[in-house]
Design a protein around this motif. Structure first.
Motif, PDB file in Angstrom:
ATOM      1  N   MET A   1       0.792  -1.022   0.020  1.00  0.00           N
ATOM      2  CA  MET A   1      -0.024   0.149  -0.068  1.00  0.00           C
ATOM      3  C   MET A   1       0.812   1.301   0.042  1.00  0.00           C
ATOM      4  O   MET A   1       0.637   2.074  -0.672  1.00  0.00           O
ATOM      5  CB  MET A   1      -0.885   0.102   1.295  1.00  0.00           C
ATOM      6  CG  MET A   1      -1.917   1.119   1.355  1.00  0.00           C
ATOM      7  SD  MET A   1      -3.386   0.801   0.490  1.00  0.00           S
ATOM      8  CE  MET A   1      -4.416   1.829   1.446  1.00  0.00           C
ATOM      9  N   ASN A   2       1.927   1.103   0.616  1.00  0.00           N
ATOM     10  CA  ASN A   2       3.035   2.465   0.678  1.00  0.00           C
ATOM     11  C   ASN A   2       3.444   2.592  -0.521  1.00  0.00           C
ATOM     12  O   ASN A   2       3.675   3.717  -0.986  1.00  0.00           O
ATOM     13  CB  ASN A   2       3.870   1.998   1.793  1.00  0.00           C
ATOM     14  CG  ASN A   2       3.887   3.191   3.128  1.00  0.00           C
ATOM     15  OD1 ASN A   2       3.021   4.020   3.004  1.00  0.00           O
ATOM     16  ND2 ASN A   2       4.673   2.776   4.219  1.00  0.00           N
ATOM     17  N   LYS A   3       3.957   1.497  -1.252  1.00  0.00           N
ATOM     18  CA  LYS A   3       4.484   1.571  -2.564  1.00  0.00           C
ATOM     19  C   LYS A   3       3.440   2.327  -3.615  1.00  0.00           C
ATOM     20  O   LYS A   3       4.030   3.282  -4.468  1.00  0.00           O
ATOM     21  CB  LYS A   3       4.974   0.358  -2.934  1.00  0.00           C
ATOM     22  CG  LYS A   3       6.003   0.464  -4.169  1.00  0.00           C
ATOM     23  CD  LYS A   3       6.827  -0.869  -4.050  1.00  0.00           C
ATOM     24  CE  LYS A   3       8.107  -0.574  -5.079  1.00  0.00           C
ATOM     25  NZ  LYS A   3       9.279  -0.579  -4.577  1.00  0.00           N
ATOM     26  N   TRP A   4       2.180   1.903  -3.699  1.00  0.00           N
ATOM     27  CA  TRP A   4       1.479   2.641  -4.279  1.00  0.00           C
ATOM     28  C   TRP A   4       1.117   4.152  -4.279  1.00  0.00           C
ATOM     29  O   TRP A   4       0.911   5.143  -5.134  1.00  0.00           O
ATOM     30  CB  TRP A   4       0.002   1.936  -4.319  1.00  0.00           C
ATOM     31  CG  TRP A   4       0.025   0.658  -5.328  1.00  0.00           C
ATOM     32  CD1 TRP A   4       0.108  -0.543  -4.748  1.00  0.00           C
ATOM     33  CD2 TRP A   4       0.098   0.486  -6.593  1.00  0.00           C
ATOM     34  NE1 TRP A   4      -0.039  -1.663  -5.536  1.00  0.00           N
ATOM     35  CE2 TRP A   4      -0.089  -1.033  -6.557  1.00  0.00           C
ATOM     36  CE3 TRP A   4       0.078   1.133  -7.741  1.00  0.00           C
ATOM     37  CZ2 TRP A   4       0.229  -1.614  -8.098  1.00  0.00           C
ATOM     38  CZ3 TRP A   4       0.052   0.674  -8.920  1.00  0.00           C
ATOM     39  CH2 TRP A   4       0.333  -0.911  -9.196  1.00  0.00           C
ATOM     40  N   THR A   7       3.955   6.024  -5.487  1.00  0.00           N
ATOM     41  CA  THR A   7       4.122   6.175  -6.911  1.00  0.00           C
ATOM     42  C   THR A   7       3.079   7.330  -7.430  1.00  0.00           C
ATOM     43  O   THR A   7       3.417   8.047  -8.091  1.00  0.00           O
ATOM     44  CB  THR A   7       3.511   4.808  -7.413  1.00  0.00           C
ATOM     45  OG1 THR A   7       4.420   3.875  -6.899  1.00  0.00           O
ATOM     46  CG2 THR A   7       3.605   4.844  -9.040  1.00  0.00           C
ATOM     47  N   TRP A   8       1.761   7.318  -6.732  1.00  0.00           N
ATOM     48  CA  TRP A   8       0.928   8.352  -7.026  1.00  0.00           C
ATOM     49  C   TRP A   8       1.451   9.844  -6.553  1.00  0.00           C
ATOM     50  O   TRP A   8       1.290  10.541  -7.573  1.00  0.00           O
ATOM     51  CB  TRP A   8      -0.389   7.966  -6.287  1.00  0.00           C
ATOM     52  CG  TRP A   8      -1.262   6.920  -7.025  1.00  0.00           C
ATOM     53  CD1 TRP A   8      -1.370   5.598  -6.456  1.00  0.00           C
ATOM     54  CD2 TRP A   8      -1.769   7.103  -8.616  1.00  0.00           C
ATOM     55  NE1 TRP A   8      -2.085   4.867  -7.523  1.00  0.00           N
ATOM     56  CE2 TRP A   8      -2.395   5.922  -8.685  1.00  0.00           C
ATOM     57  CE3 TRP A   8      -1.884   8.111  -9.359  1.00  0.00           C
ATOM     58  CZ2 TRP A   8      -3.141   5.620  -9.940  1.00  0.00           C
ATOM     59  CZ3 TRP A   8      -2.516   7.976 -10.532  1.00  0.00           C
ATOM     60  CH2 TRP A   8      -3.253   6.348 -10.889  1.00  0.00           C
ATOM     61  N   VAL A   9       1.866   9.785  -5.608  1.00  0.00           N
ATOM     62  CA  VAL A   9       2.448  11.064  -5.244  1.00  0.00           C
ATOM     63  C   VAL A   9       3.549  11.536  -6.001  1.00  0.00           C
ATOM     64  O   VAL A   9       3.635  12.845  -6.443  1.00  0.00           O
ATOM     65  CB  VAL A   9       3.222  11.129  -3.806  1.00  0.00           C
ATOM     66  CG1 VAL A   9       3.882  12.268  -3.447  1.00  0.00           C
ATOM     67  CG2 VAL A   9       1.885  10.860  -2.584  1.00  0.00           C
ATOM     68  N   LEU A  15       3.686  15.815 -12.591  1.00  0.00           N
ATOM     69  CA  LEU A  15       2.559  16.688 -13.393  1.00  0.00           C
ATOM     70  C   LEU A  15       2.815  17.982 -12.791  1.00  0.00           C
ATOM     71  O   LEU A  15       2.524  18.958 -13.746  1.00  0.00           O
ATOM     72  CB  LEU A  15       1.149  15.898 -13.215  1.00  0.00           C
ATOM     73  CG  LEU A  15       0.796  14.762 -13.859  1.00  0.00           C
ATOM     74  CD1 LEU A  15      -0.520  13.941 -13.591  1.00  0.00           C
ATOM     75  CD2 LEU A  15       0.772  14.927 -15.455  1.00  0.00           C
ATOM     76  N   GLY A  16       2.833  18.202 -11.712  1.00  0.00           N
ATOM     77  CA  GLY A  16       2.945  19.842 -11.328  1.00  0.00           C
ATOM     78  C   GLY A  16       4.031  20.389 -11.689  1.00  0.00           C
ATOM     79  O   GLY A  16       3.886  21.683 -12.161  1.00  0.00           O
ATOM     80  N   ILE A  17       4.965  19.743 -11.949  1.00  0.00           N
ATOM     81  CA  ILE A  17       6.428  20.269 -12.576  1.00  0.00           C
ATOM     82  C   ILE A  17       6.373  20.452 -14.043  1.00  0.00           C
ATOM     83  O   ILE A  17       6.504  21.675 -14.473  1.00  0.00           O
ATOM     84  CB  ILE A  17       7.654  19.561 -12.165  1.00  0.00           C
ATOM     85  CG1 ILE A  17       8.046  19.490 -10.715  1.00  0.00           C
ATOM     86  CG2 ILE A  17       8.950  19.692 -13.104  1.00  0.00           C
ATOM     87  CD1 ILE A  17       9.188  18.390 -10.337  1.00  0.00           C
TER      88      ILE A  17
END
Length: 155
Positions: A1-4, A7-9, A15-17
């Protein structure tokens, strides 16, 4: 769960950059078409340029054809020497064309309008537009109107 979640963050940060990069390109006026295009320079001398700035648009018939590449003061004549960078695909600007500094509105930025002439000879890289018109200041228009120098048209 932490790995997903990581990845999303990470994807969100990328995308922000990318969004910031696109925003900076939009604000600065740099276009991707500028990188592969062979532009050429045209010069003109104005008695005054008002608030014209480097990077201001250059237009023909209202269509963007270039930008102001530089503005310098001629130390001999005390006039403004302006260099325009014209897009390479705009090749047939007659050498008897005129240039004027215009305003995009009452509070708008200044830009350069090139009015094509009728010569069969065209401006090349380093060419010079000899007929120029300085910007019309709003303050001078108001003072002329108040001072009675503007004639009213009556029918």
């Amino acid at each position: 769960m932490n790995k997903w979640l990581e990845t999303w963050v990470g994807l969100f940060v990328l995308l922000g950059i990318a969004g910031l990069f696109i925003l900076v390109l939009q604000i600065s006026g740099i276009q991707f078409a500028d990188f592969g295009q062979k532009n050429y320079d045209v010069n003109a001398t104005f008695s005054t340029v008002g608030d014209l700035k480097k990077g201001a648009p250059v237009r023909i018939a209202g269509v963007l054809v270039g930008k102001v590449a530089g503005i310098k003061l001629d130390p001999v004549t005390y006039q403004a020497k302006v260099t325009f960078q014209i897009q390479g695909n705009i090749k047939n600007i007659p050498d008897d064309s005129s240039a004027s500094v215009r305003s995009a509105g009452i509070l708008g930025d200044n830009y350069v309008m090139i009015s094509p002439g009728y010569s069969e000879h065209y401006l090349a890289n380093g060419g010079k537009i000899t007929t120029t018109y300085p910007p019309v200041g709003l303050d001078s228009l108001i003072s002329n109107f108040v001072g009675g120098k503007v004639k009213k048209i009556t029918r």
